[in-house]
Scaffold this active site. Structure first.
Site, PDB file in Angstrom:
ATOM      1  N   GLU A  87       4.149 -18.600   3.372  1.00 38.27           N
ATOM      2  CA  GLU A  87       5.102 -18.564   2.260  1.00 38.27           C
ATOM      3  C   GLU A  87       4.423 -18.859   0.939  1.00 38.27           C
ATOM      4  OE1 GLU A  87       6.124 -19.135   5.296  1.00 38.27           O
ATOM      5  OE2 GLU A  87       7.489 -17.429   5.122  1.00 38.27           O
ATOM      6  N   ASP A 113     -14.075   9.927 -12.472  1.00 36.80           N
ATOM      7  CA  ASP A 113     -13.008   9.305 -11.695  1.00 36.80           C
ATOM      8  C   ASP A 113     -11.678   9.360 -12.431  1.00 36.80           C
ATOM      9  OD1 ASP A 113     -14.198   8.454  -9.433  1.00 36.80           O
ATOM     10  OD2 ASP A 113     -14.504   6.380 -10.072  1.00 36.80           O
ATOM     11  N   ARG A 132     -17.604  -0.589  -6.596  1.00 37.97           N
ATOM     12  CA  ARG A 132     -18.085   0.752  -6.965  1.00 37.97           C
ATOM     13  C   ARG A 132     -18.390   0.899  -8.457  1.00 37.97           C
ATOM     14  NH1 ARG A 132     -14.831   4.407  -8.265  1.00 37.97           N
ATOM     15  NH2 ARG A 132     -15.792   6.069  -7.061  1.00 37.97           N
ATOM     16  N   PRO A 137       1.918 -11.766  -5.128  1.00 39.50           N
ATOM     17  CA  PRO A 137       2.678 -10.549  -5.466  1.00 39.50           C
ATOM     18  C   PRO A 137       3.155 -10.513  -6.923  1.00 39.50           C
ATOM     19  CG  PRO A 137       3.834 -11.891  -3.823  1.00 39.50           C
ATOM     20  CD  PRO A 137       2.498 -12.515  -4.016  1.00 39.50           C
TER      21      PRO A 137
HETATM   22  N1  ADE Z   1       0.256 -11.134  -1.452  1.00 37.15           N
HETATM   23  C1  ADE Z   1       1.416 -10.660  -0.978  1.00 37.15           C
HETATM   24  N2  ADE Z   1       1.756  -9.528  -1.572  1.00 37.15           N
HETATM   25  C2  ADE Z   1       0.769  -9.254  -2.479  1.00 37.15           C
HETATM   26  C3  ADE Z   1       0.536  -8.220  -3.409  1.00 37.15           C
HETATM   27  N3  ADE Z   1       1.385  -7.208  -3.562  1.00 37.15           N
HETATM   28  N4  ADE Z   1      -0.572  -8.263  -4.155  1.00 37.15           N
HETATM   29  C4  ADE Z   1      -1.422  -9.284  -4.034  1.00 37.15           C
HETATM   30  N5  ADE Z   1      -1.261 -10.288  -3.167  1.00 37.15           N
HETATM   31  C5  ADE Z   1      -0.181 -10.281  -2.392  1.00 37.15           C
END
Ligand code: ADE
Length: 252
Positions: A114, A166, A151, A87
Site C-alpha cells: 500500500e 527517435d 539508451r 503513481p
Molecule cells: N507504482 C504503482 N503504480 C505506479 C506507476 N504508475 N508509476 C510508477 N510507480 C508506480
C-alpha cells in the site's frame, strides 16, 4: 552511469540486465546496475520489510529502517540522485529521461504494497510515475525508467543517428520505416523511399512525422517548436493537401 535499485524483488531485474542493449552497455562498462535487496538490510530475525499502518487502514507499508540502512550504505561513498516510484509522482517522459541521463549516480526506490513509510521521502529527490494507472509495485516502473535513460547514455546505442530520429527527441512522433521486400502481400513500400532522392525522402519523412503527430498526439504539436518549413507542412496537411500536391507546388 551507476543505478542502484532498492527492491524486495531483485530477481525481477535479471532478465533486463542480461538482455540486448542493456547487457551490452554493462559489458562495455558504460552502465552498472546494482540491485539491492531491501530485505538484506532488515535487522530482525525474520528479515521483515513491511508493517501495519499507524492509525489503522488496510495493507502493509514498507518500513523505513531497511530502506535507510541500504541508502546509508550506498550514499556513504557518493550521494546518488534519489527517485521513488509512485503513481502520483512526476510523469516520466523523454525530457525527464534526458535530465536523468545527466546524473552519474541514480538510486530508485521501488514502492510496494500500500506504500512506503512517509519518512522515506526525506531522502527522496523526486517521486516518479510512468503513467496514470496502478502497478502492483514499482519494479516495472524502475525498469522502464532505466531502459529509457540507459539508451541516452553516449556510446550505448551504436548508431547515434537512431537516437536523433527517435520519436519525441524533436517533439514529434517518428516516421514509418520499411524493409525488403518492396511489395508484401499487396502492400507496397512508398515509391519516394525507393527514388534515391534524399532531399525528397527527408521531406517525406518530415511530412509523415507531422501527419502522424497531428493524427495520434496533437497535444505534442502544440508544444513542439516547428521550423518555418515544418509549419508550412503542418498547414498543408491541415488543408488536406497530399504530399504529392505539396511537393508539386513547392517544386522539390
Ligand atoms: N507504482 C504503482 N503504480 C505506479 C506507476 N504508475 N508509476 C510508477 N510507480 C508506480
Amino acid at each position: 552511469m551507476r543505478f542502484h535499485v532498492l527492491t524486495i524483488f531483485p530477481e525481477f531485474f535479471e532478465g533486463f540486465k542480461n538482455t540486448g542493449i542493456v547487457s551490452r552497455a554493462i559489458e562495455k562498462g558504460l552502465v552498472d546496475i546494482n540491485t539491492v535487496n531491501i530485505r538484506d538490510y532488515a535487522t530482525d530475525r525474520h528479515r521483515t520489510v513491511d508493517d501495519v499502518v499507524y492509525g489503522g487502514g488496510p495493507g502493509m507499508l514498507l518500513k523505513p529502517e531497511p530502506i535507510f540502512r541500504a541508502y546509508d550504505d550506498i550514499a556513504r561513498d557518493k550521494k546518488p540522485y534519489v527517485l521513488i516510484t509512485e503513481p502520483w509522482g512526476r510523469r516520466f517522459d523523454q525530457k525527464f529521461a534526458t535530465e536523468l541521463a545527466q546524473k552519474d549516480e541514480l538510486l530508485i526506490i521501488c514502492g510496494r504494497y500500500e506504500g512506503v513509510d512517509e519518512r522515506v521521502k526525506s531522502i527522496v529527490d523526486e517521486e516518479v510515475s510512468i503513467g496514470d494507472f496502478i502497478l502492483s509495485g514499482g519494479e516495472p516502473a524502475a525498469l522502464v525508467i532505466m531502459d529509457a535513460v540507459i539508451r541516452l547514455i553516449p556510446g550505448v546505442v551504436g548508431d547515434s543517428d537512431s537516437l536523433r530520429v527517435d520519436s519525441f527527441s524533436d517533439g514529434l512522433l517518428g516516421y514509418p520505416n520499411y524493409t525488403r521486400p518492396a511489395v508484401f502481400r499487396g502492400m507496397e513500400v512508398p515509391q519516394v523511399l525507393r527514388s534515391g532522392n534524399h532531399r525528397l525522402i527527408n521531406l517525406w519523412r518530415k511530412w509523415k512525422q507531422i501527419e502522424n503527430t497531428l493524427k495520434k498526439r496533437p497535444d505534442l504539436l502544440e508544444k513542439a517548436r516547428l521550423s518555418p518549413e515544418e509549419e508550412k507542412i503542418l498547414q498543408a496537411i491541415k488543408k488536406g493537401e497530399s504530399f504529392e500536391d505539396f511537393t508539386g507546388n513547392n517544386r522539390v
